[in-house]
Design a protein around this motif. Structure first.
Motif, mmCIF file in Angstrom:
data_model
loop_
_atom_site.group_PDB
_atom_site.id
_atom_site.type_symbol
_atom_site.label_atom_id
_atom_site.label_comp_id
_atom_site.label_asym_id
_atom_site.label_seq_id
_atom_site.Cartn_x
_atom_site.Cartn_y
_atom_site.Cartn_z
ATOM 1 N N ILE A 1 0.811 -1.268 -0.280
ATOM 2 C CA ILE A 1 0.021 0.303 -0.164
ATOM 3 C C ILE A 1 1.487 1.452 0.158
ATOM 4 N N VAL A 2 1.944 1.561 0.593
ATOM 5 C CA VAL A 2 3.041 2.549 1.001
ATOM 6 C C VAL A 2 3.167 3.036 -0.703
ATOM 7 N N ALA A 3 4.046 1.222 -0.762
ATOM 8 C CA ALA A 3 4.824 1.151 -2.293
ATOM 9 C C ALA A 3 3.524 2.221 -3.512
ATOM 10 N N ALA A 4 2.557 1.633 -3.311
ATOM 11 C CA ALA A 4 1.487 2.292 -4.039
ATOM 12 C C ALA A 4 1.338 4.188 -4.071
ATOM 13 N N VAL A 5 1.339 4.375 -2.989
ATOM 14 C CA VAL A 5 1.294 6.115 -2.644
ATOM 15 C C VAL A 5 2.185 6.403 -3.431
ATOM 16 N N ALA A 6 3.549 5.953 -2.998
ATOM 17 C CA ALA A 6 4.888 6.765 -2.431
ATOM 18 C C ALA A 6 5.042 6.802 -3.990
ATOM 19 N N ARG A 7 5.937 8.875 -4.672
ATOM 20 C CA ARG A 7 6.215 9.035 -5.816
ATOM 21 C C ARG A 7 7.430 8.253 -5.724
ATOM 22 N N GLU A 8 8.597 7.979 -5.189
ATOM 23 C CA GLU A 8 9.363 6.459 -5.623
ATOM 24 C C GLU A 8 10.052 6.009 -4.431
ATOM 25 N N PHE A 9 9.909 4.881 -4.626
ATOM 26 C CA PHE A 9 10.425 3.497 -4.057
ATOM 27 C C PHE A 9 11.743 2.985 -4.232
ATOM 28 N N LEU A 10 12.581 2.943 -3.180
ATOM 29 C CA LEU A 10 14.020 2.870 -3.191
ATOM 30 C C LEU A 10 14.445 1.878 -2.462
ATOM 31 N N CYS A 11 14.390 0.299 -3.386
ATOM 32 C CA CYS A 11 14.472 -0.921 -2.456
ATOM 33 C C CYS A 11 16.257 -0.893 -1.955
ATOM 34 N N ILE A 12 16.625 -1.324 -0.654
ATOM 35 C CA ILE A 12 17.867 -1.860 -0.355
ATOM 36 C C ILE A 12 17.924 -2.746 0.556
ATOM 37 N N ALA A 13 18.778 -3.363 -0.200
ATOM 38 C CA ALA A 13 19.588 -4.679 -0.074
ATOM 39 C C ALA A 13 20.809 -5.038 0.172
ATOM 40 N N ASP A 14 20.941 -6.202 0.748
ATOM 41 C CA ASP A 14 22.341 -6.678 0.165
ATOM 42 C C ASP A 14 22.562 -7.779 -0.404
ATOM 43 N N GLN A 15 23.740 -8.016 -1.178
ATOM 44 C CA GLN A 15 23.939 -8.960 -2.030
ATOM 45 C C GLN A 15 23.788 -10.300 -2.246
ATOM 46 N N SER A 16 23.132 -10.684 -0.884
ATOM 47 C CA SER A 16 22.607 -12.154 -0.841
ATOM 48 C C SER A 16 21.210 -12.139 -1.073
ATOM 49 N N LYS A 17 20.375 -11.148 -1.795
ATOM 50 C CA LYS A 17 19.238 -11.031 -1.811
ATOM 51 C C LYS A 17 18.778 -11.146 -3.525
ATOM 52 N N TRP A 18 19.584 -10.763 -4.404
ATOM 53 C CA TRP A 18 19.868 -10.914 -5.611
ATOM 54 C C TRP A 18 20.058 -12.078 -6.355
#
Length: 231
Positions: free
Chosen positions: A114-131
């Motif tokens: 829901i928050v992602a849908a409302v946001a003007r920009e979505f910044l994802c932060i992750a470490d390399q194990s999630k790639w």
């Protein structure tokens, strides 16, 4: 703490530091920042606290994140009370080169979506194990109305998945989670996201493909890499 855990924590800290700098470059003192849930988001919250005077306040995707923000003296607003979320910062359980994500390991997927849908920009932060090249090795969380759990599970089996009830977990919305195994590789992710969401009794699922991240900051051994969604 193992060396691997320590290294992963260092990557999360590095990417959270970069994300705070990026966020500060995108906002002003009237901005509302959306805050996600999870260990990497927690690092971001702790670092954002040093700059709380630079924002008007936040919207949190979970009670846990809201409590952490309030503990730092950062204002937290109900999403219905704000006109706009300038940027939403959150982690992921998996991310692919299209910046499509699997989220929901912390059971906050609906509010995150829901928050992602409302946001003007979505910044994802992750470490390399999630790639990953293809989503689906991480079991796909599906939030379900409790009375529909068995029905939804049967429908997920028809889609090729192996749903497992996440015992003892109730979401902030009062619902339950089914974790769907054996869907790898998920492609096209947008199509599967829509199919699962159309099952009666599903609140939403943890695929963020219809609304992927706009920017991904990935903590790697070579430093923080920044990737942008392709047009």
């Amino acid at each position: 703490m193992t060396a691997n855990t320590s290294s992963q924590d260092a990557l999360k800290q590095a990417v959270a530091t970069a994300a705070v700098a990026y966020t500060l470059s995108r906002i002003d003192d009237k901005s509302i920042v959306g805050i996600g849930t999870g260990s990497t988001a927690n690092c971001f919250i702790d670092l954002l606290a040093e700059h709380k005077a630079s924002i008007a306040g936040t919207v949190a995707s979970s009670q846990a994140s809201a409590e952490r923000l309030k503990a730092h003296g950062i204002p937290v607003y109900d999403l219905n009370a704000v006109d706009e979320v300038t940027i939403y910062v959150d982690g992921a359980d998996e991310t692919n080169p299209h910046l499509e994500l699997i989220k929901g390991g912390g059971a906050a997927l609906t509010r995150e979506k829901i928050v992602a849908a409302v946001a003007r920009e979505f910044l994802c932060i992750a470490d390399q194990s999630k790639w990953v090249d293809h989503l689906g090795t991480f079991p796909l969380p599906v939030e379900v109305i409790p009375m529909a759990r068995s029905h939804v599970a049967r429908e997920l089996v028809k889609l090729g998945g192996d749903p497992v009830y996440r015992q003892g977990v109730v979401t902030d919305n009062g619902n339950v989670i089914l974790d769907v195994h054996h869907l790898h590789p998920i492609s096209p992710a947008r199509e599967l996201e829509e199919k699962i969401n159309n099952i009666t009794g599903v609140v939403t699922n943890g695929l963020f493909a219809l609304r992927p991240a706009d920017v991904l900051m990935l903590g790697t051994a070579e430093g923080v890499k920044t990737l942008y969604a392709k047009d």
